[in-house]
Design a protein around this motif. Sequence first.
Motif, PDB file in Angstrom:
ATOM      1  N   MET A  24      14.314  11.600  68.694  1.00  0.00           N
ATOM      2  CA  MET A  24      13.223  12.175  67.942  1.00  0.00           C
ATOM      3  C   MET A  24      11.905  11.673  68.518  1.00  0.00           C
ATOM      4  SD  MET A  24      12.589  11.717  63.920  1.00  0.00           S
ATOM      5  CE  MET A  24      10.986  11.873  63.266  1.00  0.00           C
ATOM      6  N   LYS A  25      11.059  12.578  68.871  1.00  0.00           N
ATOM      7  CA  LYS A  25       9.759  12.223  69.425  1.00  0.00           C
ATOM      8  C   LYS A  25       8.744  12.141  68.289  1.00  0.00           C
ATOM      9  CE  LYS A  25       6.358  13.567  72.799  1.00  0.00           C
ATOM     10  NZ  LYS A  25       5.914  14.550  73.754  1.00  0.00           N
ATOM     11  N   VAL A  26       8.010  11.041  68.246  1.00  0.00           N
ATOM     12  CA  VAL A  26       6.986  10.845  67.228  1.00  0.00           C
ATOM     13  C   VAL A  26       5.629  10.991  67.889  1.00  0.00           C
ATOM     14  CG1 VAL A  26       6.008   9.232  65.571  1.00  0.00           C
ATOM     15  CG2 VAL A  26       8.472   9.282  65.936  1.00  0.00           C
ATOM     16  N   SER A  27       4.801  11.833  67.314  1.00  0.00           N
ATOM     17  CA  SER A  27       3.471  11.987  67.872  1.00  0.00           C
ATOM     18  C   SER A  27       2.473  11.241  67.006  1.00  0.00           C
ATOM     19  CB  SER A  27       3.086  13.464  67.958  1.00  0.00           C
ATOM     20  OG  SER A  27       2.989  14.013  66.670  1.00  0.00           O
ATOM     21  N   THR A  28       1.466  10.735  67.612  1.00  0.00           N
ATOM     22  CA  THR A  28       0.409  10.041  66.898  1.00  0.00           C
ATOM     23  C   THR A  28      -0.848  10.885  66.990  1.00  0.00           C
ATOM     24  OG1 THR A  28       1.341   7.914  67.518  1.00  0.00           O
ATOM     25  CG2 THR A  28      -0.938   7.919  66.777  1.00  0.00           C
ATOM     26  N   LYS A  29      -1.414  11.169  65.845  1.00  0.00           N
ATOM     27  CA  LYS A  29      -2.649  11.936  65.826  1.00  0.00           C
ATOM     28  C   LYS A  29      -3.797  11.000  65.479  1.00  0.00           C
ATOM     29  CE  LYS A  29      -0.517  16.242  64.544  1.00  0.00           C
ATOM     30  NZ  LYS A  29      -0.446  17.350  63.621  1.00  0.00           N
ATOM     31  N   ILE A  30      -4.804  11.044  66.283  1.00  0.00           N
ATOM     32  CA  ILE A  30      -5.996  10.254  66.015  1.00  0.00           C
ATOM     33  C   ILE A  30      -7.084  11.218  65.580  1.00  0.00           C
ATOM     34  CG2 ILE A  30      -7.759   8.752  67.000  1.00  0.00           C
ATOM     35  CD1 ILE A  30      -5.614   7.748  68.953  1.00  0.00           C
ATOM     36  N   ILE A  31      -7.637  10.936  64.446  1.00  0.00           N
ATOM     37  CA  ILE A  31      -8.663  11.807  63.909  1.00  0.00           C
ATOM     38  C   ILE A  31     -10.014  11.142  64.077  1.00  0.00           C
ATOM     39  CG2 ILE A  31      -9.529  12.911  61.814  1.00  0.00           C
ATOM     40  CD1 ILE A  31      -6.615  12.973  60.847  1.00  0.00           C
ATOM     41  N   GLN A  32     -10.892  11.828  64.751  1.00  0.00           N
ATOM     42  CA  GLN A  32     -12.246  11.320  64.920  1.00  0.00           C
ATOM     43  C   GLN A  32     -13.175  12.175  64.063  1.00  0.00           C
ATOM     44  OE1 GLN A  32     -14.456  12.074  68.576  1.00  0.00           O
ATOM     45  NE2 GLN A  32     -14.984   9.888  68.617  1.00  0.00           N
ATOM     46  N   LEU A  33     -14.001  11.520  63.300  1.00  0.00           N
ATOM     47  CA  LEU A  33     -14.969  12.210  62.455  1.00  0.00           C
ATOM     48  C   LEU A  33     -16.372  11.883  62.943  1.00  0.00           C
ATOM     49  CD1 LEU A  33     -13.329  11.422  58.993  1.00  0.00           C
ATOM     50  CD2 LEU A  33     -13.052  13.478  60.375  1.00  0.00           C
ATOM     51  N   ARG A  34     -17.339  12.659  62.479  1.00  0.00           N
ATOM     52  CA  ARG A  34     -18.745  12.393  62.809  1.00  0.00           C
ATOM     53  C   ARG A  34     -19.521  12.261  61.507  1.00  0.00           C
ATOM     54  NH1 ARG A  34     -19.821  12.489  67.995  1.00  0.00           N
ATOM     55  NH2 ARG A  34     -18.510  13.678  69.376  1.00  0.00           N
ATOM     56  N   ALA A  35     -20.411  11.287  61.479  1.00  0.00           N
ATOM     57  CA  ALA A  35     -21.227  11.059  60.283  1.00  0.00           C
ATOM     58  C   ALA A  35     -22.123  12.268  60.041  1.00  0.00           C
ATOM     59  CB  ALA A  35     -22.062   9.801  60.458  1.00  0.00           C
ATOM     60  N   ARG A  36     -22.181  12.725  58.790  1.00  0.00           N
ATOM     61  CA  ARG A  36     -23.000  13.885  58.441  1.00  0.00           C
ATOM     62  C   ARG A  36     -24.484  13.537  58.408  1.00  0.00           C
ATOM     63  NH1 ARG A  36     -20.466  16.806  53.368  1.00  0.00           N
ATOM     64  NH2 ARG A  36     -22.104  18.278  53.912  1.00  0.00           N
ATOM     65  N   GLY A  37     -24.771  12.273  58.244  1.00  0.00           N
ATOM     66  CA  GLY A  37     -26.163  11.856  58.194  1.00  0.00           C
ATOM     67  C   GLY A  37     -26.219  10.329  58.204  1.00  0.00           C
TER      68      GLY A  37
END
Length: 107
Positions: free
Chosen positions: A1-14
């Motif tokens: 079973m292959k496990v993927s890692t998702k990295i979520i990058q956000l940007r500050a709205r202000g």
Amino acid sequence: MKVSTKIIQLRARGNNDFGLTEGEPYYPKVGADGVVGLEAEIDKRVPKYDIATPTANGLISKEDKTKLDKLQVEPFEGLKFKSPDGSIFVLSVDNEGKSIFTKEGEE
């Protein structure tokens, strides 16, 4: 079973109180218990404790449980004191509130 890692990058709205300026990238950090699907893995790694008794260790040692069981809930009926020669005396009060010292065993 292959496990993927998702990295979520956000940007500050202000600009904000967290020290981020508008448009600055950041990565949210969450605990494993905040990720859906990790409950079974967490359960394997988190220590589980039975209730402590005077004869069996639990969250606390059986010795500490025995000490805790000796604690008396207030109000006290008598307090024990040891004299320099090792004699035990019990301090209590009569119905008028006068203190009484009685040598243990001579009640």
